[in-house]
Design an enzyme around this catalytic site. Structure first.
Site, PDB file in Angstrom:
ATOM      1  N   ALA A  61       0.737  -1.120   0.017  1.00 12.74           N
ATOM      2  CA  ALA A  61       0.065  -0.050   0.109  1.00 12.74           C
ATOM      3  C   ALA A  61       0.746   1.380  -0.112  1.00 12.74           C
ATOM      4  CB  ALA A  61      -1.100  -0.047   1.132  1.00 12.74           C
ATOM      5  N   GLU A  62       1.882   1.167   0.998  1.00 15.06           N
ATOM      6  CA  GLU A  62       2.760   2.475   1.110  1.00 15.06           C
ATOM      7  C   GLU A  62       3.562   2.910  -0.364  1.00 15.06           C
ATOM      8  OE1 GLU A  62       5.367   5.123   3.764  1.00 15.06           O
ATOM      9  OE2 GLU A  62       4.401   3.460   4.697  1.00 15.06           O
ATOM     10  N   THR A  63       4.196   1.617  -0.945  1.00 16.86           N
ATOM     11  CA  THR A  63       4.676   1.776  -2.270  1.00 16.86           C
ATOM     12  C   THR A  63       3.823   2.456  -3.188  1.00 16.86           C
ATOM     13  OG1 THR A  63       6.056  -0.431  -1.429  1.00 16.86           O
ATOM     14  CG2 THR A  63       5.930   0.493  -3.839  1.00 16.86           C
TER      15      THR A  63
ATOM     16  N   SER B 125       2.692   6.029  -2.685  1.00 21.05           N
ATOM     17  CA  SER B 125       3.672   6.934  -2.646  1.00 21.05           C
ATOM     18  C   SER B 125       4.353   7.096  -4.141  1.00 21.05           C
ATOM     19  CB  SER B 125       5.171   6.396  -1.826  1.00 21.05           C
ATOM     20  OG  SER B 125       4.662   6.248  -0.610  1.00 21.05           O
TER      21      SER B 125
END
Length: 115
Positions: free
Chosen positions: A38-40, A43
């Site tokens: 999710a963060e990848t 971002s």
């Protein structure tokens, strides 16, 4: 982690990740692995929104895990909730190979000038 970004624009980022190698002791996809996916993806979207002279730094990540997955690939799709001058927030939906929701996430990034 084996994350592969397969589509990327400020409007939509799609990536996959194998379950194998990313499990917790009970053999289920680790919640932290879903958070990494999710963060990848969020971002990357925030970075593309910011443009080449700016950087995106994650400041808040929230993940709700809905179901376990034991094998195959999971797919994450990040779409913008808010894209401003100094922050960007993306919703990321992670699904299994049967298109069942595994995780709902929200990431907010601060967008700053590079350098």
């Amino acid at each position: 982690m084996g994350v592969r970004v397969v589509e990327a624009s400020a409007d939509r980022v799609v990536g996959t990740m194998p379950v194998e190698g990313n499990t917790q002791p009970y053999g289920l996809l680790h919640g932290g692995a879903s958070a990494v996916l999710a963060e990848t993806l969020g971002s990357v979207g925030a970075m593309l929104h910011g443009g080449p002279s700016r950087i995106a730094v994650g400041v808040d990540l929230n993940c709700t895990h809905h179901r376990g997955v034991r094998s195959g690939l999971v797919t994450g799709v990040a779409t913008p909730v808010h894209r401003g001058r100094t922050t960007a927030t993306y919703e990321i939906v992670v699904t299994d190979e049967q298109d069942k929701r595994v995780c709902s996430a929200r990431l907010t990034c601060v967008i700053r000038d590079a350098g």
